[in-house]
Scaffold this motif. Structure first.
Motif, mmCIF file in Angstrom:
data_model
loop_
_atom_site.group_PDB
_atom_site.id
_atom_site.type_symbol
_atom_site.label_atom_id
_atom_site.label_comp_id
_atom_site.label_asym_id
_atom_site.label_seq_id
_atom_site.Cartn_x
_atom_site.Cartn_y
_atom_site.Cartn_z
ATOM 1 N N TYR A 46 30.182 -49.609 137.444
ATOM 2 C CA TYR A 46 31.566 -49.935 137.541
ATOM 3 C C TYR A 46 32.031 -51.197 137.022
ATOM 4 C CZ TYR A 46 36.424 -51.000 139.405
ATOM 5 O OH TYR A 46 37.576 -51.161 139.533
ATOM 6 N N LYS A 47 31.271 -52.267 137.163
ATOM 7 C CA LYS A 47 31.460 -53.533 136.475
ATOM 8 C C LYS A 47 31.153 -53.642 135.209
ATOM 9 C CE LYS A 47 30.221 -58.488 137.444
ATOM 10 N NZ LYS A 47 29.440 -59.391 138.015
ATOM 11 N N THR A 48 30.316 -53.171 134.740
ATOM 12 C CA THR A 48 29.896 -53.020 133.314
ATOM 13 C C THR A 48 30.888 -51.890 132.455
ATOM 14 O OG1 THR A 48 27.705 -53.242 133.756
ATOM 15 C CG2 THR A 48 28.223 -52.337 131.535
ATOM 16 N N TRP A 49 31.268 -50.994 133.170
ATOM 17 C CA TRP A 49 32.104 -49.598 132.400
ATOM 18 C C TRP A 49 33.579 -49.780 132.542
ATOM 19 C CZ3 TRP A 49 29.763 -48.945 127.950
ATOM 20 C CH2 TRP A 49 28.427 -49.026 127.952
ATOM 21 N N PHE A 50 34.026 -50.220 133.818
ATOM 22 C CA PHE A 50 35.420 -50.146 134.145
ATOM 23 C C PHE A 50 36.124 -51.232 134.278
ATOM 24 C CE2 PHE A 50 33.241 -45.877 134.993
ATOM 25 C CZ PHE A 50 34.182 -44.912 134.738
ATOM 26 N N GLU A 51 35.665 -52.445 134.700
ATOM 27 C CA GLU A 51 36.335 -53.548 134.742
ATOM 28 C C GLU A 51 37.104 -54.138 133.499
ATOM 29 O OE1 GLU A 51 34.178 -56.649 136.756
ATOM 30 O OE2 GLU A 51 34.428 -55.616 138.677
ATOM 31 N N PRO A 52 36.191 -53.800 132.318
ATOM 32 C CA PRO A 52 36.722 -54.323 131.056
ATOM 33 C C PRO A 52 37.987 -53.558 130.477
ATOM 34 C CG PRO A 52 34.406 -54.232 130.903
ATOM 35 C CD PRO A 52 34.813 -53.319 132.156
ATOM 36 N N ILE A 53 38.121 -52.281 131.035
ATOM 37 C CA ILE A 53 39.227 -51.367 130.650
ATOM 38 C C ILE A 53 40.523 -51.924 131.191
ATOM 39 C CG2 ILE A 53 40.291 -49.231 130.840
ATOM 40 C CD1 ILE A 53 37.248 -48.047 130.909
ATOM 41 N N LYS A 54 41.680 -51.922 130.291
ATOM 42 C CA LYS A 54 42.953 -52.314 130.351
ATOM 43 C C LYS A 54 43.780 -51.066 130.447
ATOM 44 C CE LYS A 54 42.119 -56.868 130.430
ATOM 45 N NZ LYS A 54 42.153 -57.450 131.840
ATOM 46 N N ALA A 55 44.838 -50.826 131.245
ATOM 47 C CA ALA A 55 45.579 -49.725 131.271
ATOM 48 C C ALA A 55 46.674 -50.117 130.320
ATOM 49 C CB ALA A 55 46.162 -49.339 132.697
ATOM 50 N N SER A 90 47.170 -44.063 128.692
ATOM 51 C CA SER A 90 46.484 -44.696 127.517
ATOM 52 C C SER A 90 45.759 -45.752 127.952
ATOM 53 C CB SER A 90 47.419 -45.317 126.364
ATOM 54 O OG SER A 90 48.081 -44.141 125.742
ATOM 55 N N ILE A 91 44.489 -45.640 127.814
ATOM 56 C CA ILE A 91 43.717 -47.242 128.362
ATOM 57 C C ILE A 91 43.021 -47.877 127.063
ATOM 58 C CG2 ILE A 91 43.229 -46.368 130.517
ATOM 59 C CD1 ILE A 91 40.532 -45.503 129.713
ATOM 60 N N GLN A 92 42.908 -48.933 127.253
ATOM 61 C CA GLN A 92 41.836 -49.954 125.973
ATOM 62 C C GLN A 92 40.755 -50.123 126.315
ATOM 63 O OE1 GLN A 92 44.432 -52.970 124.086
ATOM 64 N NE2 GLN A 92 42.696 -54.322 124.811
ATOM 65 N N VAL A 93 39.687 -50.094 125.290
ATOM 66 C CA VAL A 93 38.356 -50.059 125.497
ATOM 67 C C VAL A 93 37.827 -50.765 124.499
ATOM 68 C CG1 VAL A 93 37.981 -47.978 126.934
ATOM 69 C CG2 VAL A 93 37.753 -47.831 124.237
ATOM 70 N N PRO A 94 36.831 -51.715 124.591
ATOM 71 C CA PRO A 94 36.378 -52.729 123.669
ATOM 72 C C PRO A 94 35.884 -52.137 122.333
ATOM 73 C CG PRO A 94 35.606 -53.244 125.690
ATOM 74 C CD PRO A 94 36.108 -51.813 125.736
ATOM 75 N N SER A 95 35.461 -50.856 122.167
ATOM 76 C CA SER A 95 34.594 -50.416 121.114
ATOM 77 C C SER A 95 34.272 -48.806 121.344
ATOM 78 C CB SER A 95 33.119 -51.132 120.796
ATOM 79 O OG SER A 95 32.373 -50.466 121.884
ATOM 80 N N LYS A 96 34.062 -48.384 119.960
ATOM 81 C CA LYS A 96 33.939 -46.905 119.995
ATOM 82 C C LYS A 96 32.511 -46.453 120.715
ATOM 83 C CE LYS A 96 33.539 -43.376 116.413
ATOM 84 N NZ LYS A 96 32.112 -42.874 116.542
ATOM 85 N N PHE A 97 31.551 -47.175 120.676
ATOM 86 C CA PHE A 97 30.512 -47.016 121.582
ATOM 87 C C PHE A 97 30.889 -46.841 122.888
ATOM 88 C CE2 PHE A 97 26.650 -49.319 123.422
ATOM 89 C CZ PHE A 97 25.784 -48.084 123.873
ATOM 90 N N PHE A 98 31.574 -47.791 123.562
ATOM 91 C CA PHE A 98 32.230 -48.199 124.980
ATOM 92 C C PHE A 98 32.802 -46.581 125.396
ATOM 93 C CE2 PHE A 98 34.347 -49.713 128.573
ATOM 94 C CZ PHE A 98 33.388 -51.117 128.942
ATOM 95 N N TYR A 99 33.903 -46.221 124.289
ATOM 96 C CA TYR A 99 34.392 -45.012 124.714
ATOM 97 C C TYR A 99 33.426 -43.850 124.724
ATOM 98 C CZ TYR A 99 35.690 -40.736 121.885
ATOM 99 O OH TYR A 99 35.734 -39.353 121.230
ATOM 100 N N GLU A 100 32.553 -43.822 123.653
ATOM 101 C CA GLU A 100 31.594 -42.514 123.458
ATOM 102 C C GLU A 100 30.498 -42.573 125.007
ATOM 103 O OE1 GLU A 100 29.598 -43.392 119.817
ATOM 104 O OE2 GLU A 100 30.796 -42.092 118.714
ATOM 105 N N TRP A 101 30.367 -43.796 125.554
ATOM 106 C CA TRP A 101 29.433 -43.761 126.609
ATOM 107 C C TRP A 101 30.248 -43.427 127.928
ATOM 108 C CZ3 TRP A 101 24.443 -44.733 127.068
ATOM 109 C CH2 TRP A 101 23.964 -45.307 128.486
ATOM 110 N N LEU A 102 31.674 -43.724 127.975
ATOM 111 C CA LEU A 102 32.419 -43.043 129.225
ATOM 112 C C LEU A 102 32.350 -41.640 129.076
ATOM 113 C CD1 LEU A 102 35.493 -45.636 128.968
ATOM 114 C CD2 LEU A 102 33.738 -45.479 130.786
#
Length: 475
Positions: A25-34, A43-55
């Motif tokens: 949760y801390k690694t993959w969801f805390e950095p996300i912004k609505a 619409s949510i904002q993620v840091p990178s394409k890799f982040f989105y693919e991992w989710l």
């Protein structure tokens, strides 16, 4: 009450937090912004394409359930991917979404219908041998605790390794730094810890990599402008094993990125295991902030195995390969090859090969021939660190004094002898010898070698120093 992007995402997070591991949760969801809510699309904002693919690969089910609860069956999720094209102390994402590209910041939207799927994802940080997002451990299963025999020379390191394997990230041995000379089993023990962890905790992500390959990957990530993806990749690992960490010496950029990766892993209770051919205190051209972190956990030395351990290693190896050999031959090999385990095993393999290929019986005479060749071939494989230690011990001073700037005659002569023998017994360049012996330049080393030659020819006492040290270093 009107729903907003923030309120919907906050409710989703409450559900997600209850259904996944706290660390995930801390690694993959805390950095996300609505960012925004339009009808049934969040619409949510993620840091990178890799982040989105991992989710999408790992958390699409829980995201679907959470969002369906909030927005109904037709819920949609829009990822806004925003990456910094430069690197440094900048945040990998910001809350403002530009309507167009500004400077070096890119925004990209990916509208993803929430279907259960397992898409074929390519890891944007491509590692040779690691395909897609699934991380292969790169471990060698034949390097395990079962064939890493315990003896006085390795008891501390082996015990610490087992403790780490039983509770990765949960002991005070974090990082665990295993150090020692060539062929004493550092890599074997590092793999054994990883293999044991994978056996006990199959869900954990374990990655073994050499410091050299880590450096190559970092350089590649800078060239391709995806340093953030490189960092994200290593931050998701549960157990990171870096072999031969001394190779980071002098590589400032790699040390900097490893420092940040190390901090993230350590702060989040992940396990770091390092191997090195020297203790942290003897490492040169490694940043002080990194060395201080190497000392946080446990530094365990692997020493040369004693006679009993060498015999046990040989007998275990013969038993494993189904080969019988008389005790007197095993004892002879163990008595005469003392330098390291690799040479010990190499001698036995050569003995078996000679016997089977030439259809000769394994005799003591054959063993003597093989051992003589091994000892002869390895005699000159002496490290600069070892030479400095032998010379320092001979003159009853410590290595730091030998390397110091002092001009006292007996210390200068000891230093010159160390340089002379480093040139004689190693393949290192003059510049490398000077750098390792008190940070001198190549001209100083050249002068030292000439001085030793001259004094050997004219000074009887000095000649004795050279002869004594030659014998010690030739053993």
């Amino acid at each position: 009450m009107t729903k907003t992007a923030e309120s919907v995402w906050s409710d989703c997070l409450s559900f997600i937090q209850d259904n996944i591991q706290p660390q995930a949760y801390k690694t993959w969801f805390e950095p996300i912004k609505a960012v925004k809510l339009t009808d049934n699309a969040l619409s949510i904002q993620v840091p990178s394409k890799f982040f989105y693919e991992w989710l999408e690969e790992h958390y699409v089910k829980v995201l679907k359930v959470a969002l369906t609860k909030e927005l109904g069956e037709n819920a949609r999720l829009v990822y806004i991917i925003k990456m910094e094209n430069t690197y440094g102390n900048k945040q990998p994402f910001t809350e403002k979404i530009p309507s167009s590209n500004r400077g070096n910041v890119k925004a990209q939207e990916v509208d993803v219908p929430l279907k259960n799927k397992s898409p074929e994802l390519k890891n944007p940080f491509v590692i040779p041998g690691i395909r897609n997002v699934k991380i292969e451990s790169q471990l060698n299963p034949s390097y395990n605790f079962e064939n890493f025999l315990e003896g006085d020379a390795n008891r501390l390191a082996r015990s610490a390794g087992l403790a780490v394997a039983n509770k990765p990230g949960g002991t005070s041995f974090n990082p665990l730094l295993i150090f020692g000379g060539v062929g004493l089993g550092k890599t074997h023990l590092a793999h054994a810890i990883g293999v044991e962890i994978k056996d006990k905790y199959p869900e954990k992500t374990v990655l073994y990599i050499s410091a050299e390959k880590f450096t190559q990957q970092y350089i590649e990530s800078v060239k391709k402008n995806n340093r953030n993806d490189f960092i994200h990749f290593y931050q998701i690992v549960d157990v990171l094993i870096i072999d031969d960490v001394q190779f980071l010496s002098g590589k400032t950029g790699t040390q900097d990125v490893f420092f940040h990766i190390f901090n993230h892993l350590h702060q989040n209770g992940k396990q770091v295991i390092l191997t090195s051919d020297k203790a942290p205190v003897d490492m040169q051209d490694i940043e002080q902030r990194l060395l201080s972190r190497f000392k946080w956990g446990l530094s365990a030395e692997l020493q040369k195995p004693d006679f009993e351990t060498r015999v046990s290693i040989l007998r275990n190896m013969l038993y494993r390969d189904g080969v019988e050999m008389p005790d007197d031959i095993v004892d002879y090999v163990a008595k005469n090859i003392k330098t390291n385990v690799r040479e010990l095993e190499g001698a036995i393999i050569s003995l078996i090969a000679q016997s089977s290929f030439n259809k000769k019986e394994v005799t003591l005479d054959l063993a003597k021939q093989i051992v003589e060749k091994f000892v002869k071939n390895t005699k000159r494989e002496v490290s600069i660190d070892y030479i400095q230690k032998v010379v320092s011990d001979y003159f009853q001073m410590d290595v730091a004094t030998l390397q110091s700037k002092t001009r006292k005659r007996h210390i200068v002569q000891a230093r010159q002898l160390a340089m002379f023998f480093a040139k004689k017994f190693t393949k290192a360049s003059l510049a490398s010898i000077g750098s390792q012996i008190g940070k001198r330049d190549h001209a100083t080393v050249l002068h030292a070698c000439k001085t030793v030659d001259n004094l050997t020819a004219t000074d009887k006492q000095f000649r004795k120093y050279v002869e004594d040290l030659s014998k010690k270093l030739s053993l």
